[in-house]
Structure formats: structure tokens, C-alpha cells
Scaffold this active site. Structure first.
Site, short mmCIF file in Angstrom:
data_model
loop_
_atom_site.label_atom_id
_atom_site.label_comp_id
_atom_site.label_asym_id
_atom_site.label_seq_id
_atom_site.Cartn_x
_atom_site.Cartn_y
_atom_site.Cartn_z
N GLU A 131 -7.56 35.33 138.14
CA GLU A 131 -6.88 34.32 139.01
C GLU A 131 -5.60 34.21 137.32
O GLU A 131 -5.16 32.89 137.55
CB GLU A 131 -7.53 33.27 139.54
CG GLU A 131 -6.21 33.31 140.94
CD GLU A 131 -4.94 32.70 140.55
OE1 GLU A 131 -3.98 33.32 140.04
OE2 GLU A 131 -4.94 31.12 140.80
N GLU A 140 4.43 32.26 134.14
CA GLU A 140 3.59 31.65 133.18
C GLU A 140 3.89 32.80 132.12
O GLU A 140 2.40 32.26 131.43
CB GLU A 140 2.55 31.17 134.16
CG GLU A 140 2.46 29.63 135.50
CD GLU A 140 1.20 29.78 135.64
OE1 GLU A 140 0.15 29.75 135.00
OE2 GLU A 140 1.39 29.30 137.24
#
Lengths: 371, 371
Positions: A131, A140
Site C-alpha cells: 500500500e 511520497e
């Protein structure tokens, strides 16, 4: 002086110490893991993806990239995996190990503390589950680590969970545009009062800093994308897919930059075009020659009752455009990694608005930061 | 996943990249400079210290450590300095340079971007001025850089601005103790609901993580010191000086650890002993053989109308102690730098409570984190 420590930018290329300080630390808190584990849309999608496709897991070796509390590794084991390697860069690995033991899966799930780029596994794996999705999918830049894991450790016949990802952009209306404009104006009013005081009481004229201060506040209030869970009726025109990723084949190069041109018709007049929302979905489809028995979708699109912890990223147009009649938007979108921090993003929108008469409004160009 | 970047801890000894990311970035925002420049207690103290002691500045060389927007350097020049070196580690140096030029002081004030530990000056200086104080004086550990500057660049006859600093601790009452206890209990209630859901819907028993989660939440809500501007009547007993620093002679070794034992009488019964507040003051006295013409004090003590942006740091006792009659506290205090981040602090209180009857209550020991 007095400041709270606060994440921020580093200089130059990736500084591992700064990156760890800025990025990974959040994931070392159970509180934050709990937030993700309480996201029912996220949990249901992965749970169903695993347990409705047990054939991909039974007797297989699985790698979980960024296992966090270990939930995906545990599900993989419960679905019948022979061996699960659960890699985690932070001290959360210790909690994951505890949880694996408490669920009596220590013979199957091996928790490994380390960065995915450096970890060595004793074998190649049949499945990579992860994930890795950030706000608007790519914030990110964690998919880099999944690509690295895939290229090093996935068997040629291996399967990616999820297998596909898409980014979406759609035009929206939102009261946030007024709220943030007010916040910005209040900050500037406050600044002018501050200038007067500093001159009157302390003999220093700071007005030369008005422009940089206003730039800083504009960036903060108006140019930084906002987190929001929109209602579907706030999407006022057709949404477009701006990026498709095949998780089995995509390279880091493919995701460094996202560029797309699309059109969107706004038929819901009168309304205000207040900006754009960006969201994503991912799919669990297995791979061509080894497909899922049951395809699962995880979407973070605006929804009246299935909001996610990702929400949508909102890019505001200041001022908003009043829409009195049906209009058409031609949008050029681009997104790049921030030079200061490769996990953050810079976004640019070019918008051309055409009226039914054929009249074209002056083009709009806006830059944004996903912080 | 999805996380906002967020300051946090690094590993091992000082990692310069992580330190820059965690610490200095805040000071690169004009918004934050403005907050400090709007602190009237802070501004008045430094302004008066400089302009009521012009003899220390006239014709002299001055070093401003961590100049930020440049205000102390500009005042030093306005007070008659021959030359001011204004050192700043962040990009705020560019704004400082602009401000110096706008005030037509570029021939006197030289803004130097760099860390104090590495900068080289062309001469030794007569005065070091710096606003280096963090929450409860020593948070941020910025005085280390001032010591380094002093040992390298201050003439033997030089003067420190400020010249002295003191840390204070006093017993307090505050409703924060109830508020934070409620926050903690709500977080735990929420956790138990989460455990049930995760087991029922997703087949994983996470109850083994209850203890680490509760430790994490306890640390966050109950053991982390709080920022507050107290009213003087919330201080319920005698406050004590727990540390005195002579800025001219103190070494880093002298400030690595702060240890003190003191007594405090609580005469204001009935009340509740809810914990302790820590604050500081600094003084501008010049040096023994070259004293200030006008001594200036900057205090961050609880005040009904002169709050500062430092406020006080509150260390709470859970549960608070009900005080029905006059009692006496014997307190052992210690503060050390956090191993994970040398700019943050860990604090320990040992409290013995004696009643007028001579009865002594069970001793209280509490640890806290200044984050």
C-alpha cells in the site's frame, strides 16, 4: 527564538538523514497506522483483493513493501502464503513482529526492518503486495521503492497487488476558495499593522519585505493544494484520467513527470469554477496470463459516503470563474517532483475556457505545491 | 499510505541533513520571523538593551548569531557600531540583506549565510548579540552556537548580549490537566472500538498493541510538556531558580544537563497541585569591568499582561494533588538532551510532599518530553 520542529525542505539531492527525519517518522506512530487501518475503503479493497484471490497466495512467496503494522502480510499468510517477507523501514517493524506472533504466524511472516533498497531476501517472490499510494497517488514517491522491489525480487511470472493505478482530475466548485482567500487577506492586513508598529516603536522600516511575505503567504494559502473529501455534486464537469500506470512494467522514469492534456465540459450552469480536484484509483487484476478471479477496485474519487483518508487534493483558482452558460475547458496539466524534496510535488495547470459562442477567455496559468 | 511530512527524530549522533530539515527550516519563513518580531516583551528588551547602552556599540565590531530577519544587527548599526557581522544559517539571510539595504546600512552590516560553527570572520568582535533562547531557555540547543561564536570570535574584553540567563520552576494549577486527561481517555476509547472492528471485519486481533498504543498516547497527551501563557495567580507556591548561566563563561558541558533540588511552599489552600511550569529570564548587564549603563531584563514568567511567544512549558501531574492545607514540596529536577534529537529535552521531576503534621505523602516521580 522559539520554534516547534517542523518538516521542511533539505538541500540538493536526496539526503538520507533528512529524508528519514522528514518522511518515515510519521509512520513510526501507531496513531498514524490506526488512521490508515480505520480507512474502510482502503481496508475493504485490500481485504477483498487478497481473500477473493486466494489462488495468487496459496503456497506462494509474498513480499509486502512497507508493511507498517503488518496487516497486509498477515492477510497474505491467512490466505495461504507459504512465506511472507514484510519489509518496514521504521521501528514500526517491532510492532508488526509482535502482531504477527500474537496471531501465531511467525513461521510464515518474517518482518525485516530496513529500507527496501537495501534489504536482501533469500528467494524471489510470486507476489508483491504494497500500500504505497500517497495523496494524489504519487506524493511520497513511495512507488519508487515498489519498483525497486519488483525489479530485484519479483519472479518473471509474478503478480503485483495492486496491478494498475490511475490519476484523475476534474473541475470543481468549493467554498474553500473563499475561505482561503479570506485567510490570505487577513494575513496581509495583519502584516501592514506589523509594519507600522515596527517602524513606530522600533525604528526599522520593513516594508521592503512586503513582497516576499506576500509571496510566502500566497504560496501557503492559495498555491498549496488542500486535502478535502468532496461530495460528488461538487464535481461540475467531466473528469479525466491523466495517468495510467501498469505496476508490472512502469519505471521510475515513467512517473517522474506526469503530463496530460484533456477537455472537460461544464454543463451545470450557473456555477463557479473554483479549481480542480485530483484523485486516484488502483485495481487488483493480477497479470494477463494469471488474472485475478475477482477484480477489485479501490477508488478515492469524491463520494457521498465512502470518503478515504486520502481524500482529494484541491487546486484552487483565484479568483474563481463564474460560469453562466455551458463552457468547455481545455486543460494542460503537468506534475513534477519538487527539487527541494523528492517526495513532494509541483503541479501546473494551463486552462483555456471556450464559450458556446466560440469566444475564448484569456488563458489561465497556475502553479501549485503538494506539500 | 498518506502522511504529511512531519518533524521527528533521527538516529544516532547529529545528522546535519536531518538537523537542517528538522530545525532550521522553520526559521526560513517570514511568517515565523514576524511572530518573533511581534513579541513586544522580546523586542522591547533587546531594543532597550541596545539603545540604552550605546557605549557598548559605538565604534565597535558586533557579531549577531542567528540574525534571522536582521533586526538585532540593524539596531546594533543604528546604535553606532562600526561593523556588524550578521550570521544566519537559513535562506532568511537573503531577506536580512534586503532589509539592511533598504535601511541603508549595507556599509556597516554584513550578512553572512552559513552555520556559526563554520563561518570565518575577518576580525574578532567587541560584542556578541544573539536571541538564542528556546522554550524553557535551552530547547533548540542554540546556545551551543553562541558559545562556539564566543570562544572563536569574542575579544578577551568583549561583552555578551544578553550576559546572563536563568531558568525557573514553580508549582501551578491549570485546567489543562483535565483537558489532556480527557483527550487521552477519548483516544483510548477510540482504540478499543478500533480493535473490535478490526477483529470483526478483518479477522486480525490487534489487542497485543494496546500497551504500546497507550504508551504512545500517554507520551503525547500526558508526558509532553505544553506551551501556555499562565496567569500569575496560577502559580500556587514559591518558584525557584534552577539554573544560572553566565553567558561569558558557560561551556557546552555546563548546559548539557540541568540538575537542581529546591523546596516550594504551597500556602494557597484549598487548591490543586496540577504540575510545574518552567520559564526563564535573561539579563543584559554588560561585563564586570565594562558594565551596562542601564541593566535590562527580559522575563518570560507568568504575567497578566506581558505574555511572550515563549510562554511557559507546563509539566503536568496526573492525577493532580488536592491541597487542603499548607504543604511543602521537595523537588528534584533534572533535564537532559534527548538522545534522538539533541535540540529536544527530557525532564524528570521527583516530588516529596510534606504536610504540616510532618506526614510525608508517597513520593511522585514523573518524566516528560519537551518536543
Amino acid at each position: 527564538m522559539a520554534s516547534r520542529t517542523n518538516g521542511g525542505s533539505s538541500n540538493g539531492p536526496v539526503d538520507k538523514g533528512a529524508d528519514f527525519a522528514n518522511y518515515f517518522c510519521t509512520y513510526a506512530f501507531l496513531y498514524h497506522q490506526k488512521e490508515m487501518l480505520s480507512d474502510r475503503v482502503r481496508m475493504d479493497a485490500y481485504y477483498n483483493a487478497v481473500f477473493q484471490n486466494k489462488h495468487h497466495f496459496q503456497g506462494k512467496a509474498v513480499l509486502d513493501v512497507g508493511t507498517g503494522s503488518g496487516i497486509l502480510a498477515i492477510w497474505s499468510a491467512q490466505a495461504g502464503a507459504r512465506k511472507v517477507y514484510a519489509v518496514e523501514a521504521t521501528k514500526m517493524s517491532e510492532h508488526a513482529r509482535t502482531l504477527v506472533q500474537a496471531n501465531n504466524l511467525q513461521d510464515i511472516v518474517e518482518v525485516i526492518e530496513g529500507s527496501m533498497e537495501e534489504v536482501v531476501l533469500p528467494e524471489k517472490v510470486d507476489v508483491i503486495i504494497s500500500e504505497w499510494m500517497g495523496y494524489f497517488l504519487l506524493r511520497e514517491s513511495m512507488f519508487d521503492s515498489v519498483i525497486c522491489a519488483r525489479d530485484r525480487w519479483l519472479k518473471p511470472s509474478g503478480v503485483m497487488y495492486p496491478s494498475h493505478a490511475r490519476m484523475w482530475v476534474g473541475p470543481i466548485r468549493s467554498g474553500l476558495v473563499d475561505q482561503k482567500k479570506n485567510d490570505y487577506e487577513a494575513a496581509m492586513d495583519d502584516w501592514y499593522g506589523f509594519l507600522e508598529d515596527t517602524k513606530d516603536y522600533y525604528g526599522v522600516d520593513m516594508s521592503v519585505l512586503t513582497r516576499p511575505f506576500s509571496n510566502e503567504q500566497e504560496k501557503y494559502y492559495l498555491q498549496t493544494s488542500l486535502w478535502n473529501n468532496l461530495h460528488p455534486n461538487q464535481v461540475i464537469g467531466t473528469a479525466a484520467v491523466i495517468k495510467e500506470i501498469d505496476c508490472l512494467t512502469a519505471s521510475v522514469n515513467d512517473i517522474l513527470e506526469v503530463k496530460s492534456s484533456f477537455s472537460s465540459a461544464i454543463s451545470m450552469a450557473p456555477t463557479r469554477l473554483c479549481g480542480f480536484a485530483g484523485w486516484f484509483d488502483v485495481h487488483f487484476r493480477g497479470r494477463g496470463e494469471d488474472p485475478a478471479q475477482k477484480e477489485i477496485e479501490l477508488t478515492t474519487a469524491p463520494s457521498s459516503n465512502n470518503g478515504t483518508h486520502w481524500g482529494q487534493q484541491i487546486f484552487m483558482l483565484h479568483p474563481p470563474v463564474h460560469v453562466d452558460e455551458e463552457i468547455n475547458l481545455d486543460v494542460s496539466f503537468s506534475m513534477n517532483r519538487s527539487k527541494e524534496n523528492h517526495r513532494l510535488m509541483e503541479v501546473e495547470f494551463d486552462v483555456k475556457i471556450s464559450k458556446p459562442s466560440g469566444k475564448i477567455l484569456p488563458p489561465i496559468n497556475k502553479k501549485f505545491y503538494i506539500e
